[in-house]
Scaffold this motif. Sequence first.
Motif, PDB file in Angstrom:
ATOM      1  N   VAL A 190      -1.534  11.355 -17.183  1.00 43.07           N
ATOM      2  CA  VAL A 190      -0.554  11.203 -16.109  1.00 43.07           C
ATOM      3  C   VAL A 190       0.722  10.633 -16.715  1.00 43.07           C
ATOM      4  N   SER A 191       1.823  11.341 -16.535  1.00 45.90           N
ATOM      5  CA  SER A 191       3.109  10.875 -17.048  1.00 45.90           C
ATOM      6  C   SER A 191       3.743   9.905 -16.061  1.00 45.90           C
ATOM      7  N   SER A 196     -13.403   2.079 -10.608  1.00 41.41           N
ATOM      8  CA  SER A 196     -13.018   1.266 -11.765  1.00 41.41           C
ATOM      9  C   SER A 196     -12.839   2.131 -13.005  1.00 41.41           C
ATOM     10  N   ALA A 197     -11.877   1.729 -13.839  1.00 37.49           N
ATOM     11  CA  ALA A 197     -11.540   2.534 -15.010  1.00 37.49           C
ATOM     12  C   ALA A 197     -11.028   1.665 -16.140  1.00 37.49           C
ATOM     13  N   SER A 198     -11.202   2.171 -17.346  1.00 32.26           N
ATOM     14  CA  SER A 198     -10.437   1.702 -18.496  1.00 32.26           C
ATOM     15  C   SER A 198      -9.197   2.590 -18.556  1.00 32.26           C
ATOM     16  N   VAL A 199      -8.068   2.009 -18.930  1.00 33.22           N
ATOM     17  CA  VAL A 199      -6.809   2.752 -18.912  1.00 33.22           C
ATOM     18  C   VAL A 199      -6.166   2.738 -20.290  1.00 33.22           C
ATOM     19  N   ARG A 200      -5.853   3.937 -20.791  1.00 36.79           N
ATOM     20  CA  ARG A 200      -5.158   4.079 -22.066  1.00 36.79           C
ATOM     21  C   ARG A 200      -3.699   4.405 -21.785  1.00 36.79           C
ATOM     22  N   VAL A 201      -2.797   3.571 -22.297  1.00 34.07           N
ATOM     23  CA  VAL A 201      -1.352   3.763 -22.118  1.00 34.07           C
ATOM     24  C   VAL A 201      -0.779   4.158 -23.475  1.00 34.07           C
ATOM     25  N   GLY A 245       8.469   8.865 -21.251  1.00 32.62           N
ATOM     26  CA  GLY A 245       7.592   9.077 -22.392  1.00 32.62           C
ATOM     27  C   GLY A 245       6.293   8.298 -22.360  1.00 32.62           C
ATOM     28  N   VAL A 246       5.992   7.637 -21.243  1.00 27.59           N
ATOM     29  CA  VAL A 246       4.760   6.848 -21.109  1.00 27.59           C
ATOM     30  C   VAL A 246       3.696   7.693 -20.401  1.00 27.59           C
ATOM     31  N   LEU A 291       0.817  -1.217   0.000  1.00 26.32           N
ATOM     32  CA  LEU A 291       0.000   0.000   0.000  1.00 26.32           C
ATOM     33  C   LEU A 291       0.847   1.261   0.000  1.00 26.32           C
ATOM     34  N   THR A 292       2.068   1.183   0.492  1.00 27.62           N
ATOM     35  CA  THR A 292       2.931   2.366   0.509  1.00 27.62           C
ATOM     36  C   THR A 292       3.399   2.761  -0.889  1.00 27.62           C
ATOM     37  N   HIS A 293       3.178   1.901  -1.881  1.00 20.55           N
ATOM     38  CA  HIS A 293       3.607   2.188  -3.252  1.00 20.55           C
ATOM     39  C   HIS A 293       2.527   2.917  -4.064  1.00 20.55           C
ATOM     40  N   PHE A 294       1.323   3.092  -3.484  1.00 19.31           N
ATOM     41  CA  PHE A 294       0.208   3.655  -4.245  1.00 19.31           C
ATOM     42  C   PHE A 294       0.373   5.160  -4.457  1.00 19.31           C
ATOM     43  N   ARG A 295      -0.065   5.581  -5.634  1.00 19.85           N
ATOM     44  CA  ARG A 295      -0.173   7.002  -5.941  1.00 19.85           C
ATOM     45  C   ARG A 295      -1.487   7.220  -6.679  1.00 19.85           C
ATOM     46  N   GLN A 296      -2.290   8.163  -6.217  1.00 22.31           N
ATOM     47  CA  GLN A 296      -3.635   8.340  -6.748  1.00 22.31           C
ATOM     48  C   GLN A 296      -3.654   9.248  -7.976  1.00 22.31           C
ATOM     49  N   VAL A 297      -4.600   8.958  -8.883  1.00 23.26           N
ATOM     50  CA  VAL A 297      -4.769   9.732 -10.111  1.00 23.26           C
ATOM     51  C   VAL A 297      -6.228  10.144 -10.246  1.00 23.26           C
ATOM     52  N   GLU A 298      -6.477  11.141 -11.090  1.00 27.37           N
ATOM     53  CA  GLU A 298      -7.828  11.601 -11.389  1.00 27.37           C
ATOM     54  C   GLU A 298      -8.320  10.945 -12.673  1.00 27.37           C
TER      55      GLU A 298
END
Length: 480
Positions: A149-150, A168-173, A154-155, A137-144
């Motif tokens: 989000v970089s 829940s989300a669909s994620v585009r990389v 370059g990813v 859990l200490t590795h988590f970083r939250q996003v909107e």
Amino acid sequence: MAPATLTFLGAAGTVTGSKFLLTLGDRRVLVDAGMYQGEKRWRTMNWADFPINPADIDDVVLTHAHMDHCGYLPKLVKDGFAGTVWATEGTAALAEIVLRDAGYLQERDAEHAEQHGYSKHKPVLPLYTEEDAQRALTHFRQVEYDTDVSLGGGVVCRWTRAGHILGSASVRVSTDHTAILFSGDIGRHDHPVLRPRSTPQGAPFVVVESTYGDREHPEPERAHEDFARAIRTTVAHGGQVLIPAFAVDRTEVVLQTIGEMQRDGRIPVVPIYVNSPMALNALRVYRDPAHRDELRPDLDVEELLGLPNVHETPDADSSRELMSLDGPAIIISSSGMATGGRVLHHLEEMLPDPQNTIILTGYQASGTRGRALEEGARELKLHGRYIPVNARIVRDAEFSVHADSTDLMDWLRDLEPAPETVFIVHGEEDAAAALHERIAQELGWTSAVARYGEVVVVEPRHATVHWHRRRVPPGSGQVS
């Protein structure tokens, strides 16, 4: 520079264990880190060496907080992963509950197996501990949602609301050269608790789930009538109803439905016991004002845990007291596929009595106890013993919050631009094959059912997609 590749390390050939490895230049990104559940041949892979050194993974990107999408994280961290876990606020909140509970259950189940001698391993060790879960859990970083989000190198990732469970989300990389869209688990058009899903930006390559790729959800004349009838009949005969429910997304829907039925007079008012600390904690996350914008605007949030006849059983003592409960009652306990947790003790107690009813409220993966009950098993192995199944088994498919075949096709059809290739994952063989056929017949797109260990190049080409098919036998621990 080596081409960008995608390696299927889970949810390929089966529904669970979601893990998709992207190699983008010198960066390695793992999309989801789920536990295998169900059939033993897949479950044993949770214990195998990970196909690559976890220390070589830069980032983990989560679509949502179900166990089969995030439950492997503590093992990954235990074995050397030191990067960042990226997730929405809702996913991070629920994942904390799921992972802590998983670590606790791993330890408790190992102790129980050791004490009762039904494991062939000596000593019996957990896959990971509650302390390992805390480290993860200490590795988590939250996003909107809907924000680029970089990840570095370059990813860039973007999360779009999927409407399956909270967060829940669909994620585009994407990189400068390519983009891959991961559906995650897609919700139905009309979720009973959450706002509708949104449509993500398309990509040349799409990885889509197919859990219900071969079926449609029923549209009965009266909602949940099998559920209501089962409760009425059981209560009339003095029996008890057990509802195995997925703690982080099903308990609140079940309680909402029971409340509506009680108010409408469709079922009698009897005591309701929520016997799952994880479910109770998840309900509080859903009720948290911080997540109100994810819920339907017409939802009465307080009713998710506000029924006057609902009783919480947060500790082991109150849970044990339920085993001697007398008279009609409804017990909601996790897990939803009866793979572990307090529900196993209730099954052991209730299955032999024909006056009782077990109501299954969601997808039951192959190899789980829930699937065995759904398919008419006459006995069930619990804690090393076979228990006779005399109780009535009822399946209410209306509770599922997975997109059905038409929902999945609508989600794909709305993508702009249309993809060059669709990879079909997270489904049993028939479901994945059916969705593959629909995509070809209705959309005319190139698609393929992913195979475990397969590596494909994910860089766009104008005419055809260049594939490198390399396979790894399940459990080999190597990706070539």
